[in-house]
Scaffold this motif. Sequence first.
Motif, mmCIF file in Angstrom:
data_model
loop_
_atom_site.group_PDB
_atom_site.id
_atom_site.type_symbol
_atom_site.label_atom_id
_atom_site.label_comp_id
_atom_site.label_asym_id
_atom_site.label_seq_id
_atom_site.Cartn_x
_atom_site.Cartn_y
_atom_site.Cartn_z
ATOM 1 N N ARG A 1 2.135 1.525 -3.374
ATOM 2 C CA ARG A 1 1.203 1.983 -4.356
ATOM 3 C C ARG A 1 0.837 3.420 -4.473
ATOM 4 O O ARG A 1 1.093 4.115 -5.276
ATOM 5 N N LEU A 2 0.689 4.052 -3.103
ATOM 6 C CA LEU A 2 0.593 5.075 -2.768
ATOM 7 C C LEU A 2 1.554 6.108 -3.304
ATOM 8 O O LEU A 2 1.444 7.230 -3.882
ATOM 9 N N ALA B 1 1.840 6.554 -6.952
ATOM 10 C CA ALA B 1 0.734 7.143 -7.526
ATOM 11 C C ALA B 1 0.995 8.705 -7.057
ATOM 12 O O ALA B 1 0.861 9.553 -8.041
ATOM 13 N N ASN B 2 1.541 9.032 -6.121
ATOM 14 C CA ASN B 2 1.723 10.372 -5.794
ATOM 15 C C ASN B 2 2.800 10.953 -6.519
ATOM 16 O O ASN B 2 2.997 11.965 -6.833
ATOM 17 N N ILE C 1 0.650 -1.247 -0.038
ATOM 18 C CA ILE C 1 0.020 -0.005 -0.069
ATOM 19 C C ILE C 1 0.771 1.142 -0.115
ATOM 20 O O ILE C 1 0.615 2.037 -0.691
ATOM 21 N N GLN D 1 3.914 3.729 8.288
ATOM 22 C CA GLN D 1 3.632 3.401 6.735
ATOM 23 C C GLN D 1 3.514 4.827 6.254
ATOM 24 O O GLN D 1 3.948 5.012 4.848
ATOM 25 N N ARG E 1 1.414 11.780 -9.781
ATOM 26 C CA ARG E 1 -0.059 12.455 -10.127
ATOM 27 C C ARG E 1 0.162 13.709 -10.541
ATOM 28 O O ARG E 1 -0.847 14.429 -11.137
#
Lengths: 862, 248
Positions: free
Chosen positions: A486-487, A490-491, A483, A778, A494
Motif C-alpha cells: 500500500r505504501l 502511494a509513494n 502495508i 518490509q 504521490r
Amino acid sequence: MLRLGIKSLLAHKVRFALTASTIIIGVAFVVAAFVTADSLRSGFDELAEDINTGTDYTVRGELSFGDITEAVAPAVPADLVDDIAAVEGVEIAAGGLFVDGVIPVDGNGEAVTTFGPPTAGSNWLEDESLSQFYLIDGRWPVGVGEFAIDVTTYGDDSYDFELGGTYLVVTPTGPREFTLTGTAQFGFPENAGVGAIFSLFDTPTAQEVLGYPGEFNQIAARAEAGADIDEVRSRIEAVLPDGVEVITADDAVEEFSDATETFIGPFQTILLVFAFIVLFVSTFIISNTFNIVLGQRVRELSLLRAVGATPQQVRRSVLTESAIIGVVASVVGLGLGMLGALGLKALFNTLGASLPEGSLPLTLRTVAWAVVVGVGFTVVASLVPAIKASRITPVAGLAEGAGSDEGASLGWKRLASGGLLLAIGLVLTGLGLFADFDGATPQLSTLGAGAAITFVAVSILSPLVARSVVSLLARPLAWIMPISGRLARANAARNPRRTSATAVALTIGLALVTMVSIVGQSLKVSFVDRFASAINADFVVSVNTQAGLPKTLSSDIRAAGIGTPVGFDFDLVQIEIDGDNSQPATTVIETTLTAARISDLDAVVNLDVSQGSLEGFDPGTGLLIHSDVAADEGLAPGDSVDLTFVSGDRVTATVAATFEGTAFWSNWIIDSALYEQVATSAFDDIVLVRAAIDDPEAARAAIDGVMADYPQAQLEDRQEFQDSVESNLNTVLVLVNVFLGFALLIALVGIVNTLTLSVFERIREIGLLRAVGMTRRQMRRMIRWEAAAVALYGAVVGVVLGGMFGIATAVAIPDDIIDTVSIPAAQLVIFLVVSVVFGLIAALFPAFRASRMNVLDAIADE
Amino acid sequence: MSVAAPPTHAAAQAVAATKIYGSGDTAVRALDAIDVSFEQGRFTAIMGPSGSGKSTLMHCMAGLDRVTDGQVLIGETDLSSLSERDLTLLRRDNVGFVFQAYNLIPTLNAIENIMLPMDLAGSKGDTAWIDEVVGATGLGDRLKHRPSELSGGQQQRVAVARALAGKPQVIFADEPTGNVDLNTGAEILGFIRNAVDEMGQTVVMVTHDAVAASFADRVVFLVDGKIVDELADPTPERIRAHMNQLGA
Ligand SMILES: Nc1ncnc2c1ncn2[C@@H]1O[C@H](COP(=O)(O)OP(=O)(O)OP(=O)(O)O)[C@@H](O)[C@H]1O
Ligand SMILES: [Mg+2]
C-alpha cells in the motif's frame, strides 16, 4: 557562486556520479562511433596506398552506370597490355584479374567463407611493385596445378592448410585441385587482409580457371621515372578502345576509400543514432535529478536570495554545476569510448573480419564532439531547473513544506503545451512515415524529430495521468502485501511529476524496443506468408559469399535428372521507358533485374501472373514485371523498354506478363537466355530445386551428391531455408535491441537516482516507519515495489506508444516488404515483466540505503 | 558491571543505564547510570533542562537506540540482548511512541496511520479496543483524511491513538504538546490521561511545561543525565518550585 556550485557537487558525489554516468554512456557511444570508424578509415586508406604503390595507372572496362563497388568491371582484351606498355613514358604494364567467388576448401573438406568481404581469385605479377600481393612464405605458384592463399586464412586455426598439400579450389569454371605453394598478403605485410580471402595463381592459370581466356579485368601500369603522370595518362587514354578507362593511383585510392566508406559511413551513423537515443534519454534523467536536488535546496537557495544573491547568480550557479558535470562526463566518456572502440574492433575480428591493425585515432573532431555533446546535453537538461531555481523567492524557504514539489501545478498550461507538442510530433512522424521524400536522410530526420518531439510531449502530459494510472497499475500490490504494498503504491503515485520524469526514460527505451519488435515480427510474418504462397520449390541452394553459386551447379543438377533447378541471378540494370501521351518524357530507372529460366519458373515459384501470360514466352525478348511497378510506370503486356547493363550493352525487351508474387526476386525478370547475350555472369545468387524424386530423403541425398563439387553451397529444404532467413532476421533484431538496451540501462540509472533522492527526502517518514516497527525487510520491499510500480508505468506507456509507432511503421513500409502487421503479444508482456524486474533491480541500492538509515537521525529535528 | 534484574511489575525499567555519545575528548555522557522504573498503569512526566538527556532516555527505553552500559527492560525483556530485527518487532508490538511532530505518514489517512503497527505485523489487533481508541480521538468522519488535511492537534491525537491501538506495554511521548497551542495541548493531555485512567495504559512523557506535567501521576527530574528528584501527585505550582530549586 561558482564555489557554491562546486561545494554542492562535492557534497553529493554519489548522486552526481550517477547523473554523470548517463551522459558518460552517451559520450562513450559517440566517441566509439567516431574512433572505430576513423580507425577503419585510416586502416583502409593505408591499405589503398600500399596496394597502389608502384602502380601509377589502372586500366579497366568502363561501367556504363553504377559504380565499381556494385558491379564487376567488364573485361579488357589481354593484348591491350602490350599496347599500353608500348605507350611512350610507360615503364611497365601487366594484366591482372580479380574475380569474386573463388573458394578454397581446407584439408577437412571445409569451404573457407566470409561474412561479406570477397573470396577472390587473382594472379600474382612478376613485378613485385606492380603486384597487389606480397609473398610471405613459400614461393609463388607456377602452372596449372599450383596456388597460393592469403596468409590470414593460412594462419587461421579453424582451417587446415599446409604448404605442399593439395586442396580443392572452387572456381567459376568448376572445382579443381591445386598444390599450395605459398602464402601472400594483400598490400604490404603489415596490412591486414580486410577479411577478404584470396586464392592466387600465375597469370595464364588465373585466366583459365577464373574464366577470362585471353582477357583481364584490370591492367596495372607504371610510368617511367620522371615522366609527367597526367601526360602519360592522356597518351594511354589515346590507345584505349571504346568502353575502357584509365585511372591514376590517386583515383584508385579515392575509389577504394569511397568504397569502404559505403559501409564505414552507415556503421558510424548507426552508432551515432544509438548515441543520440542514449543522450536524449539521459536529458530527462538529468533534468529530473536537478529538479529534485534543487527542490531539496529551496531553503538554502532562498536564504541566498535573502542575503542578496540575484536570480541571475542563482541561475548561473546551477548552470555552472551542470557544466562541470558535463565536462567531467565528457572526459570520462572519452576514455570509455576509446575502450569501447577497442572492444568493437575485437568483436568484429572475432566475427571474422580481419580489420587493419592501426592505432585508435583520436581526432580533434572526436574530442570536440565529445565535449560539445557531453556539456551541451547536460546544460540543456539543466536549463529548466536552473530557471525554476532562479525564480525561488527569498521567502520561499519559510513556507511550510518547502523543498518538496509534491502536488505541483498540473494545470491547463501543461495540457495545452503538451497537446500542441504531441500534435506536432505526431504530424512529423506521420509525414516521415507516409510522405514522399527524395532520399532516406530527410525522411529519417523527419521521423526522428517527430518521435523525439512526441516523447517530449508525452513527458509533459504524463504527470496529468501518472497518479491515476500508477494507482491503477499498482493496485494489486496493496492486495498482495498489505502495508508495504500500500505504501509502495502511494509513494509511486504521490508525486506525479517525479514519477513521470523517472518513468519517461524507460518509456522511450521500451517504445523503441516495442516498435522494433512489431516491425520485426510483421516482417517475419509477411515473409513467411509470402514465402509460403510464392515458393513451390522443395529445396533451396544458397551460399554465404557475395559472389554466388557457379551456374554450373544448376546445369549439373539438371544433367543428373534429379529435379528441376532454377538459378536466379541478380544484376544492376538501367531501364528506359518511353513516354506516352500523358507523360511524354522518357523515364530511366536504375534497379535490380532478375535473370532466370522462365520456362521452368512454374516448377519452383508461384509468380501469380495477373496480366498477360507465360504461354509462348519468348526467352530472347520477354520481360516480366511486378504488377505494382507496371501500374506505376504505365506498362502493360506488349509494351517495350530498353535495358542497359553495366557493360554498356543494350537490349530491347517486351513486357510479356505482369505478376503479383514476390519473395526474394526483384520486380523485373528476364530469361537467362536474354541475359547471357549481354552479360558474362558465371554465378547465380540462389538456386531453387523442384525434386523429381518423391522421397525427400532420397531427393536430398541425390542433390547432395551433385553438390559434392560445390563445398561452399548449402542445401536446405523449404522449411530450413525459411527458418534460416528468419533466424538471420532475429539476429539483426536482437542486435538492434541490445543497442537499445543501453537506453534501458540509462532508465535504470534514472530510477536509482530518483529513488535515492526520494529516500533522502523522506528520511523522516522512513525513520517514523522504522520507529513504529517496520522491519528492514518490509522497508526494502516497500521501496522495491515503489520502483517496480514506477517502472511498470513507464513500460506500459512505452509499450502503448511503441505499439502505435510500430503499427504505423509496419503499415508505412511498402507491401512488397511488409503486407501483414503482426503484434508479438507474448513478447510485449515479457517486456513489461522485464521492466518490473528492472525496477526491482534499480531499487536495490536505494532500498538498502533506506533500510540502513539510522532511526534516530531520521526522526531528529532539522 | 552486571546487575541482576529485580523482580518487578514495572512496565519499563532502566538499570544503571548509561549513554555516552562520541569518544575521547568530545565524549558526552547523556545518561549517567540511571535507575528508573515506570509502573504499569501510571502516567509519568520527565522534566529537566535542555540537554539533560530526556530525549536520550526516551530513545533508549523505547528501543530506538541502545545504551552504552547498563540495562533497559520492557516488561521482562532485556533490550540489550535483542537483535536489530527483534528490537524492531518489540517496538512494533510492545512500545508506542509519540514525537513532537511529524508523527504520521503523509500518504496514509488517519485510520490507516492508526492501524500502521498492526498492519506491519499483519494482525487485526483487538477490534473492540481499537474502536474504543478511535472513538476517543473524536475524529469522527475525518478518519479518512490525510494528515495534511488535519489540524496539528488532530494529528497528535491520531499519533496517540496509533500508540494506544496496539495495546503496548508502555508508551513514550517526547514533548507531544511542544508544537501546539495551549488549548490543543490540554486536549491531547486529556486524551492521554484518559487512556491511563480508563484503559490502564502506561505512559512516559517528556515535557518542559509544568502545566502539562501536572497531568501526570508522578514527575521525574533529570539533570546532566542523572535523576535528581521526583514528585508524586504534582501540581503546576509544586513542579515550578522544584524546578527553581534545581536551578533550571
Ligand atoms: N547523536 C548525538 N551525538 C552526540 N551527542 C548527542 C547526540 N544526541 C544528543 N547528544 C547530547 O546528549 C545530551 C542529551 O541530549 P538530549 O537530546 O537527550 O537532551 P534533551 O534533554 O532531550 O534536551 P531538549 O530539552 O533540548 O530536547 C546533550 O548534551 C546532547 O548534546
Ligand atoms: Mg529532547
